[in-house]
Design an enzyme around this catalytic site. Structure first.
Site, short mmCIF file in Angstrom:
data_model
loop_
_atom_site.label_atom_id
_atom_site.label_comp_id
_atom_site.label_asym_id
_atom_site.label_seq_id
_atom_site.Cartn_x
_atom_site.Cartn_y
_atom_site.Cartn_z
CB SER A 95 15.29 25.34 -3.58
OG SER A 95 16.30 25.71 -4.47
CG ASP A 229 12.13 29.47 -9.94
OD1 ASP A 229 13.21 30.08 -9.82
OD2 ASP A 229 11.83 28.46 -9.28
CG HIS A 257 13.74 29.78 -6.30
ND1 HIS A 257 13.61 28.65 -7.08
CD2 HIS A 257 14.57 29.44 -5.28
CE1 HIS A 257 14.35 27.67 -6.57
NE2 HIS A 257 14.92 28.12 -5.47
#
Length: 289
Positions: A95, A229, A257
Site C-alpha cells: 500500500s 481489493d 487489500h
C-alpha cells in the site's frame, strides 16, 4: 522477536532484524506496523536477512511533528540501512509502503536489487473514500471521537456478539481494525493525517510513480494484488505492468487489500521464488547501456 530501536535524527525508530543472507526490507502501509509482516519471518529468515521497520508515525516508532512525505519515509529507510551497514536490498512494500519503495528506488537505485509491490499506492488516482475523507477539514476532530475508548469498546462488543453467531472477520477487517485502534492518542492521529494528506487528496491519490518509473533503468519487479481489493483497485497492477518492462503480476483470487495476510504461505512461496529467479530481468550493464 524483540524489536530493536535506533535513533535517527533525534527520533526512535523500531525495527525487527532477523536471519542472515540477502536482505529483504518490508515496508508496511498506512495504519500498519511491522507486525503485519512478522508471520513471514520464519518462512524467510532461514536464508534471508529480514528487516521489518515501523515507519515514523506508526507502531512503536516515534511520531514527531514534521515531514511524512514519501521522500522522507524513503530517506528514513536509507538511514536505517546505513546504520546497519547494508548496501543493497530487495524492497517489499504494501500500500503506502509500495509508494515508499518506488520512491526509494527512484532516489537510491544503486541500493535496490528487486522491487515487490503489494496492493501498492502510487499507481493510479483511485483510492477508497475512507482515506480520501481523512483529507477533509475537521477530520482530526472526527477521528478523536470515533477512535475514543468508549466507541472502540462498543464496536468490539458488537464484533464479539457477531462472532457468537458464526461471523469471522477476514484479513482486511482484522488488519484495518488493529490499525484503527492505534489512533487512540493525539500524536498517532496527527501522524496518520499527515501521512495520508501527503499522498491523497479528496479526489484520490495525489502522487503518481509512473513518470518516475519510465525514467529509470528496468529492475526485476513483482506486483501482488488481491482481486477483491476495495481500498485500491486491482487493475492498477495492469497500469504498472505496462510502465515497468518485464514486470511480473501475481493476482490472489478472492483476496482483498492484504493478500500477504490472506494467504501467507502462497505469498512467501511467490516471494522466495521471485528472489531466487536468476532469469528475472536485470538492469543493463554499463557496457550494454
Amino acid at each position: 522477536m524483540a524489536p530493536h530501536k535506533v535513533v535517527l535524527h533525534g527520533h526512535e525508530l523500531s525495527y525487527v532484524d532477523s536471519g542472515t543472507g540477502t536482505v529483504v526490507l518490508f515496508i508496511h502501509g498506512i495504519l500498519g506496523s511491522q507486525r503485519q509482516w512478522t508471520h513471514l519471518v520464519d518462512k524467510m529468515d532461514d536464508d534471508h536477512r529480514v528487516l521489518l521497520p515501523d515507519l515514523f508515525g506508526h507502531g512503536e516508532s516515534a511520531k514527531p511533528l514534521g515531514d511524512y512525505s514519501l521522500s522522507a519515509h524513503a530517506a528514513a529507510m536509507r538511514d536505517l540501512l546505513d546504520h546497519l551497514g547494508i548496501e543493497r536490498v530487495t524492497l517489499v512494500g504494501h500500500s503506502l509502503g509500495g509508494g515508499i519503495a518506488m520512491q526509494f528506488f527512484y532516489l537510491f537505485p544503486e541500493r535496490v536489487d528487486r522491487l515487490v509491490l503489494v496492493s501498492s499506492g502510487g499507481l493510479g488516482r483511485e483510492v477508497n473514500l475512507v482515506l480520501r475523507s481523512a483529507t477533509l477539514p475537521g477530520a482530526e476532530q472526527v477521528l478523536s471521537v470515533i477512535a475514543s475508548g468508549p466507541v472502540l469498546s462498543r464496536v468490539e462488543a458488537l464484533g464479539r456478539g457477531a462472532s457468537k453467531v458464526g461471523w469471522r472477520p477476514g484479513a482486511d477487517i482484522g488488519a484495518i481494525w488493529h490499525g484503527f485502534r492505534s489512533l487512540g492518542d493525539r500524536e498517532s492521529r496527527r501522524a496518520f493525517l499527515a501521512t495520508t494528506r501527503a499522498v491523497i487528496d479528496i479526489g484520490g491519490q495525489s502522487i503518481s510513480a509512473h513518470d518516475h518509473l519510465e525514467g529509470v533503468l528496468p529492475i526485476p519487479t513483482l506486483i501482488v494484488w488481491g482481486s477483491k481489493d476495495r481500498m485500491i483497485p486491482a487493475w492498477h497492477a495492469i497500469n504498472a505492468q505496462r510502465a515497468i518492462p518485464g514486470c511480473r503480476v501475481e493476482l490472489f483470487e478472492g483476496a482483498g487489500h492484504f493478500p500477504h495476510l490472506e494467504d501467507p504461505d502462497r505469498f512467501a512461496r511467490v516471494l522466495r521464488e521471485f528472489i531466487a529467479d536468476d532469469t528475472a530481468q536485470e538492469p543493463p550493464t554499463a557496457a550494454e547501456g
